[in-house]
Write an enzyme that holds these catalytic residues in place. Sequence first.
Site, PDB file in Angstrom:
ATOM      1  N   GLY A  46       0.830  -1.198   0.000  1.00  0.00           N
ATOM      2  CA  GLY A  46       0.000   0.000   0.000  1.00  0.00           C
ATOM      3  C   GLY A  46       0.861   1.243   0.000  1.00  0.00           C
ATOM      4  O   GLY A  46       2.026   1.199   0.407  1.00  0.00           O
ATOM      5  N   GLN A  51       2.992   9.921   1.399  1.00  0.00           N
ATOM      6  CA  GLN A  51       4.341   9.349   1.398  1.00  0.00           C
ATOM      7  C   GLN A  51       5.176   9.780   0.194  1.00  0.00           C
ATOM      8  O   GLN A  51       6.391   9.666   0.203  1.00  0.00           O
ATOM      9  CB  GLN A  51       4.263   7.809   1.418  1.00  0.00           C
ATOM     10  CG  GLN A  51       3.722   7.254   2.708  1.00  0.00           C
ATOM     11  CD  GLN A  51       3.539   5.752   2.613  1.00  0.00           C
ATOM     12  OE1 GLN A  51       2.538   5.276   2.113  1.00  0.00           O
ATOM     13  NE2 GLN A  51       4.540   4.996   3.076  1.00  0.00           N
ATOM     14  N   CYS A  93       6.318  -0.404   6.872  1.00  0.00           N
ATOM     15  CA  CYS A  93       5.954   0.828   6.183  1.00  0.00           C
ATOM     16  C   CYS A  93       7.123   1.288   5.321  1.00  0.00           C
ATOM     17  O   CYS A  93       8.260   1.311   5.773  1.00  0.00           O
ATOM     18  CB  CYS A  93       5.612   1.899   7.219  1.00  0.00           C
ATOM     19  SG  CYS A  93       5.152   3.469   6.495  1.00  0.00           S
ATOM     20  N   LEU A  94       6.826   1.636   4.071  1.00  0.00           N
ATOM     21  CA  LEU A  94       7.896   2.084   3.171  1.00  0.00           C
ATOM     22  C   LEU A  94       8.543   3.377   3.670  1.00  0.00           C
ATOM     23  O   LEU A  94       9.680   3.676   3.317  1.00  0.00           O
ATOM     24  CB  LEU A  94       7.343   2.292   1.756  1.00  0.00           C
ATOM     25  CG  LEU A  94       6.873   1.022   1.034  1.00  0.00           C
ATOM     26  CD1 LEU A  94       6.238   1.374  -0.305  1.00  0.00           C
ATOM     27  CD2 LEU A  94       8.018   0.035   0.848  1.00  0.00           C
ATOM     28  N   HIS A 135      -3.983   1.572   7.774  1.00  0.00           N
ATOM     29  CA  HIS A 135      -2.590   2.049   7.826  1.00  0.00           C
ATOM     30  C   HIS A 135      -2.400   3.223   6.862  1.00  0.00           C
ATOM     31  O   HIS A 135      -1.820   4.256   7.222  1.00  0.00           O
ATOM     32  CB  HIS A 135      -1.651   0.886   7.465  1.00  0.00           C
ATOM     33  CG  HIS A 135      -0.193   1.257   7.399  1.00  0.00           C
ATOM     34  ND1 HIS A 135       0.740   0.769   8.286  1.00  0.00           N
ATOM     35  CD2 HIS A 135       0.490   2.055   6.546  1.00  0.00           C
ATOM     36  CE1 HIS A 135       1.930   1.272   7.985  1.00  0.00           C
ATOM     37  NE2 HIS A 135       1.820   2.051   6.925  1.00  0.00           N
ATOM     38  N   GLU A 136      -2.937   3.083   5.641  1.00  0.00           N
ATOM     39  CA  GLU A 136      -2.754   4.144   4.637  1.00  0.00           C
ATOM     40  C   GLU A 136      -3.574   5.386   4.988  1.00  0.00           C
ATOM     41  O   GLU A 136      -3.128   6.515   4.773  1.00  0.00           O
ATOM     42  CB  GLU A 136      -3.129   3.632   3.235  1.00  0.00           C
ATOM     43  CG  GLU A 136      -2.339   2.399   2.759  1.00  0.00           C
ATOM     44  CD  GLU A 136      -0.830   2.522   2.907  1.00  0.00           C
ATOM     45  OE1 GLU A 136      -0.317   3.661   2.901  1.00  0.00           O
ATOM     46  OE2 GLU A 136      -0.159   1.486   3.066  1.00  0.00           O
ATOM     47  N   HIS A 139      -1.736   7.584   7.273  1.00  0.00           N
ATOM     48  CA  HIS A 139      -0.786   8.474   6.585  1.00  0.00           C
ATOM     49  C   HIS A 139      -1.463   9.771   6.155  1.00  0.00           C
ATOM     50  O   HIS A 139      -0.890  10.852   6.280  1.00  0.00           O
ATOM     51  CB  HIS A 139      -0.208   7.796   5.339  1.00  0.00           C
ATOM     52  CG  HIS A 139       0.918   6.848   5.621  1.00  0.00           C
ATOM     53  ND1 HIS A 139       2.070   7.236   6.257  1.00  0.00           N
ATOM     54  CD2 HIS A 139       1.085   5.532   5.326  1.00  0.00           C
ATOM     55  CE1 HIS A 139       2.895   6.189   6.361  1.00  0.00           C
ATOM     56  NE2 HIS A 139       2.315   5.140   5.808  1.00  0.00           N
TER      57      HIS A 139
HETATM   58 ZN   LIG Z   1       3.049   3.220   5.688  1.00  0.00          ZN
END
Ligand SMILES: [Zn+2]
Lengths: 163, 306
Positions: A46, A51, A93-94, A135-136, A139
Site C-alpha cells: 500500500g 508518502q 511501512c515504506l 494504515h494508509e 498516513h
Molecule cells: Zn506506511
Amino acid sequence: MAKLNILTFPDPRLRKVAARVTVFDKSLENLTSNMLETMYAENGIGLAATQVDYHERIIVIDVSEDRNEPLIFINPEFKILNDKSLLSFSEGCLSVPGVTEEITRPDNIFLTWQDITGQRHEEEPTGLLTVCIQHEIDHLEGKLMVDYLSPLKRDRIRKKATK
Amino acid sequence: MRILFAGSPGSAAQILKNLATHECEIVGVISQPDKRSKRGGKNEPSAVSAEAIKLGIPLYNPKSIDEDFKETILQINYDFLVVSAYGKILPSWLLEHPLVAPINIHFSLLPKYRGASPIQSCLLNGDKKTGISIMKMTRGLDEGPVYSLHDHEISSLSNKIDLENELVALTNKILFKSLLAIFNSSQKPLEQDNDSATYCNKITKASGMVSFLEEEAEHIFRKFKALNGWPGLFFHRNGIDIKIHGMAVQAPQNGINISDNFTFSKDGIIIKTKDSSIVITHLQFPGKKIITASDAANSYADFFAN
Ligand SMILES: [Zn+2]
C-alpha cells in the site's frame, strides 16, 4: 509513468494532513498510476499520497498474492462497526524502513470512497485489506506507524534515521 | 528547583526529555547499567541513559547502590528525586537525601495496581478509567503517600502501546506543575488506603496463554489487547503453541452448535469459552505465515478435528 520518491521518517512532511480530492481529471489518473508503479517497485502492499509528498486523500493498495489486483481509493473514510473484533498484524511501512510492529486494529469497518472518475463506493473490507486501508488512511491524517510504538523503539528508529 | 532523575525504559526517557524543557535544573540521572548487546559488539545503554547523554546531564549507572555510590550522591544537593521505572530497589539514604521529597510516577490510580504491570492490568480488567499517581516514595512497593492523582479515560480500542503513550503524554502535561506545587506550597501527601490496595505482577510469556474453557470470552479479548506486541496471545493444541492474530467476541448465535471445541464457520473458527464463544479469524503456527481461518480449515482440518 514515473517512479516517485518516498519520504522517510522523521521527515516532517509525513505529518501533514491531506486535503480532500475535488477534481477528478487526467492528472489524478497520472498520479495514481505513478503511485502504483512506485508501490510495486518497492514491494509495498500500500502507498498513501502523503508518502510521495502529495497531500491529497489518495491511497493505492494491492494485497493480492500475485500482485495483479491494484486498488485505488480516493477520499476514503471508515466507521468502526464492531469494537469487539480486532486484528493484530505485524505492520511495516515504506516510510519507516527496517521496522515492523504488531498493531491491533478493528477488523469490522464500513468503508466509503470514490474511484478515479469520482463515483462513490462502499464496502465492508476484512482481514489484511482492512489493516492496509487503515494504515494508509493514518498516513493521510499525518499519523505514522511509529506513533503507536513504545517511546523506546521510536527513539531507536530516530537514531538510526539520523545516522 | 534541582532534580535528580532515576529511570530506565523509553517511557521514562520521554519524561526526562520533557522535564528538561522546563525551568528546573536536572543535576544528575541514575539509570540501569548498559545491557550487553546480543550480537556481541557494543553495549546498549538504557533509553534514559541515552537521553541523559544527549542532554549533557551527569549520568550514573551503578551496578549496585553501594557505599561508593552513596558517597558520590550525598555530595549533590537537590530538591527532588524523581523516579520513573528505574527497575531497582532504592535504599533509605537515597530516599531521605532530597531536600523536599523523593517522587515516584506510577501508571495507575493508587492504591489500585501496585506493582510491575499497571498498564496491562487495567486493560485485562476492562477498566474504563486509569491514570497516574504522583507519590512520595517509601521503601515499600508503591505504598507511599500520594500528592495527586490524574485520571485518564481508556478508549474501548486502546491496546497496551496506545495506553502507555497516552499516560506518558499525561505525565508530561502535569509533572512539572505538580513538582512546582509541592515545592512552593510544601503540599503534604495523603496516605493511601491500604485496605483497598490491589497488586499486579510482571507479565511473562506464560501470561499470553489462553485456556478457552476456563476463561470468559470478554477476558480473552482483553488479553488480546493488553498483551499485544509482547508476549501476544497463544493457545495450546496437540503439543503446539498457536498464535492468535485476529479474534472477535461472538454473540450467542442460533443454529450453530458450539458444544464442540473447534467449529469452522464462514466467520472463522468458533471456539467455546467458559461463558460463551469467540471467533478466531487469523492465526499462526510456529515459524509459519499468518493464515486465515478458512486457510486453516483447508490445510489443518485433521489438526483441529476432535
Ligand atoms: Zn506506511
